[in-house]
Write a protein that holds these residues in place. Sequence first.
Motif, PDB file in Angstrom:
ATOM      1  N   HIS A  33       0.825  -1.211   0.000  1.00  0.00           N
ATOM      2  CA  HIS A  33       0.000   0.000   0.000  1.00  0.00           C
ATOM      3  C   HIS A  33       0.856   1.257   0.000  1.00  0.00           C
ATOM      4  CE1 HIS A  33      -3.315  -2.662   0.857  1.00  0.00           C
ATOM      5  NE2 HIS A  33      -2.660  -3.136   1.903  1.00  0.00           N
ATOM      6  N   ARG A  34       0.252   2.370  -0.439  1.00  0.00           N
ATOM      7  CA  ARG A  34       0.948   3.660  -0.394  1.00  0.00           C
ATOM      8  C   ARG A  34       1.329   3.990   1.038  1.00  0.00           C
ATOM      9  NH1 ARG A  34      -3.141   7.372  -3.644  1.00  0.00           N
ATOM     10  NH2 ARG A  34      -4.510   6.119  -2.393  1.00  0.00           N
ATOM     11  N   GLY A  35       2.557   4.453   1.212  1.00  0.00           N
ATOM     12  CA  GLY A  35       3.037   4.804   2.533  1.00  0.00           C
ATOM     13  C   GLY A  35       3.732   3.664   3.258  1.00  0.00           C
ATOM     14  N   ASP A  36       3.626   2.441   2.752  1.00  0.00           N
ATOM     15  CA  ASP A  36       4.328   1.311   3.364  1.00  0.00           C
ATOM     16  C   ASP A  36       5.817   1.397   3.052  1.00  0.00           C
ATOM     17  OD1 ASP A  36       1.947   0.378   4.281  1.00  0.00           O
ATOM     18  OD2 ASP A  36       1.772  -1.275   2.860  1.00  0.00           O
ATOM     19  N   SER A  37       6.623   0.892   3.961  1.00  0.00           N
ATOM     20  CA  SER A  37       8.065   0.901   3.738  1.00  0.00           C
ATOM     21  C   SER A  37       8.698  -0.279   4.458  1.00  0.00           C
ATOM     22  CB  SER A  37       8.687   2.209   4.229  1.00  0.00           C
ATOM     23  OG  SER A  37       8.546   2.321   5.622  1.00  0.00           O
ATOM     24  N   LEU A  38       9.906  -0.576   4.087  1.00  0.00           N
ATOM     25  CA  LEU A  38      10.678  -1.578   4.800  1.00  0.00           C
ATOM     26  C   LEU A  38      12.124  -1.114   4.822  1.00  0.00           C
ATOM     27  CD1 LEU A  38      12.416  -3.825   2.802  1.00  0.00           C
ATOM     28  CD2 LEU A  38      10.086  -4.135   2.054  1.00  0.00           C
ATOM     29  N   MET A  39      12.841  -1.543   5.854  1.00  0.00           N
ATOM     30  CA  MET A  39      14.232  -1.150   6.005  1.00  0.00           C
ATOM     31  C   MET A  39      15.094  -2.396   5.976  1.00  0.00           C
ATOM     32  SD  MET A  39      15.836   1.357   8.797  1.00  0.00           S
ATOM     33  CE  MET A  39      17.520   1.885   8.716  1.00  0.00           C
ATOM     34  N   VAL A  40      16.122  -2.354   5.161  1.00  0.00           N
ATOM     35  CA  VAL A  40      17.060  -3.469   5.050  1.00  0.00           C
ATOM     36  C   VAL A  40      18.471  -2.924   5.212  1.00  0.00           C
ATOM     37  CG1 VAL A  40      15.576  -4.847   3.554  1.00  0.00           C
ATOM     38  CG2 VAL A  40      17.187  -3.253   2.541  1.00  0.00           C
ATOM     39  N   THR A  41      19.391  -3.808   5.513  1.00  0.00           N
ATOM     40  CA  THR A  41      20.796  -3.428   5.613  1.00  0.00           C
ATOM     41  C   THR A  41      21.566  -4.213   4.566  1.00  0.00           C
ATOM     42  OG1 THR A  41      20.567  -3.027   7.972  1.00  0.00           O
ATOM     43  CG2 THR A  41      22.790  -3.284   7.128  1.00  0.00           C
ATOM     44  N   VAL A  48      16.146   2.236   3.056  1.00  0.00           N
ATOM     45  CA  VAL A  48      14.696   2.250   3.225  1.00  0.00           C
ATOM     46  C   VAL A  48      14.068   2.161   1.841  1.00  0.00           C
ATOM     47  CG1 VAL A  48      12.714   3.612   3.969  1.00  0.00           C
ATOM     48  CG2 VAL A  48      14.786   3.603   5.333  1.00  0.00           C
ATOM     49  N   VAL A  49      13.177   1.197   1.660  1.00  0.00           N
ATOM     50  CA  VAL A  49      12.431   1.041   0.422  1.00  0.00           C
ATOM     51  C   VAL A  49      10.988   1.390   0.743  1.00  0.00           C
ATOM     52  CG1 VAL A  49      11.782  -0.521  -1.428  1.00  0.00           C
ATOM     53  CG2 VAL A  49      13.995  -0.781  -0.312  1.00  0.00           C
ATOM     54  N   ALA A  50      10.417   2.329   0.000  1.00  0.00           N
ATOM     55  CA  ALA A  50       9.070   2.811   0.316  1.00  0.00           C
ATOM     56  C   ALA A  50       8.214   2.888  -0.936  1.00  0.00           C
ATOM     57  CB  ALA A  50       9.151   4.196   0.952  1.00  0.00           C
ATOM     58  N   ARG A  51       6.916   2.653  -0.741  1.00  0.00           N
ATOM     59  CA  ARG A  51       5.953   2.880  -1.822  1.00  0.00           C
ATOM     60  C   ARG A  51       5.415   4.285  -1.619  1.00  0.00           C
ATOM     61  NH1 ARG A  51       3.410  -0.193  -5.555  1.00  0.00           N
ATOM     62  NH2 ARG A  51       4.131  -2.131  -4.624  1.00  0.00           N
ATOM     63  N   GLU A  52       5.707   5.153  -2.562  1.00  0.00           N
ATOM     64  CA  GLU A  52       5.349   6.567  -2.468  1.00  0.00           C
ATOM     65  C   GLU A  52       3.862   6.773  -2.758  1.00  0.00           C
ATOM     66  OE1 GLU A  52       7.569   8.982  -1.664  1.00  0.00           O
ATOM     67  OE2 GLU A  52       9.240   7.586  -1.511  1.00  0.00           O
ATOM     68  N   GLN A  53       3.406   8.013  -2.613  1.00  0.00           N
ATOM     69  CA  GLN A  53       1.999   8.348  -2.829  1.00  0.00           C
ATOM     70  C   GLN A  53       1.574   8.129  -4.280  1.00  0.00           C
ATOM     71  OE1 GLN A  53      -0.167   8.934  -0.445  1.00  0.00           O
ATOM     72  NE2 GLN A  53       1.480   8.721   1.053  1.00  0.00           N
ATOM     73  N   ASP A  54       2.524   8.214  -5.222  1.00  0.00           N
ATOM     74  CA  ASP A  54       2.192   8.002  -6.635  1.00  0.00           C
ATOM     75  C   ASP A  54       2.325   6.534  -7.042  1.00  0.00           C
ATOM     76  OD1 ASP A  54       4.897   7.805  -6.449  1.00  0.00           O
ATOM     77  OD2 ASP A  54       5.349   9.306  -7.981  1.00  0.00           O
ATOM     78  N   GLU A  55       2.376   5.620  -6.039  1.00  0.00           N
ATOM     79  CA  GLU A  55       2.445   4.167  -6.227  1.00  0.00           C
ATOM     80  C   GLU A  55       3.804   3.686  -6.738  1.00  0.00           C
ATOM     81  OE1 GLU A  55       0.240   1.751  -5.408  1.00  0.00           O
ATOM     82  OE2 GLU A  55      -1.126   3.212  -4.588  1.00  0.00           O
ATOM     83  N   ASP A  56       4.784   4.563  -6.924  1.00  0.00           N
ATOM     84  CA  ASP A  56       6.118   4.143  -7.325  1.00  0.00           C
ATOM     85  C   ASP A  56       6.885   3.632  -6.115  1.00  0.00           C
ATOM     86  OD1 ASP A  56       5.788   4.743  -9.972  1.00  0.00           O
ATOM     87  OD2 ASP A  56       6.776   6.691  -9.861  1.00  0.00           O
ATOM     88  N   VAL A  57       7.758   2.685  -6.348  1.00  0.00           N
ATOM     89  CA  VAL A  57       8.619   2.163  -5.284  1.00  0.00           C
ATOM     90  C   VAL A  57       9.977   2.838  -5.420  1.00  0.00           C
ATOM     91  CG1 VAL A  57       9.738   0.109  -4.361  1.00  0.00           C
ATOM     92  CG2 VAL A  57       7.398  -0.029  -5.211  1.00  0.00           C
TER      93      VAL A  57
END
Length: 106
Positions: A33-41, A48-57
Motif C-alpha cells: 500500500h501507499r506509505g508502506d516501507s521496509l528497512m534493510v541493511t 529504506v524502500v518505500a511505496r510513495e503516494q504516486d504508487e512508485d517504489v
Amino acid sequence: MTVPPDDRTFRREMASAYRSGWHFVDLVTAIPHRGDSLMVTLFGEPIVVAREQDEDVRAYRCLRRPRGAPKPVRCAIRYGMIFVNLDQRDHQLVEPETITATPRSA
C-alpha cells in the motif's frame, strides 16, 4: 512466485543484475500500500524502500549524520522483485566535458 526453469529472459536479467551491482531486496508484495516501507541493511548500509503516494517504489540510503536527508538509491522492479544498486558511480551526475580551444591565428 514460480518461474519456469527454461525462461531465458529471466535467467539473462538475473545474471545481468548480479553482475552489474544490483542487489535483491524483497518482493513487491512486502510493501503493498501507499506509505508502506521496509528497512534493510545491505553491506552495512541501512536502506529504506518505500511505496510513495504516486504508487512508485523508491529506495533511499539513510545517512547517519544529524539532519541528513536520505539519499536516493537506484531502484528497479523486475518480475515482482525489488532490486537496488548501491554503486556510487551510478548515482553521480556526470557533466559533459567542455573543450576550449584557442585558434592558432590568435
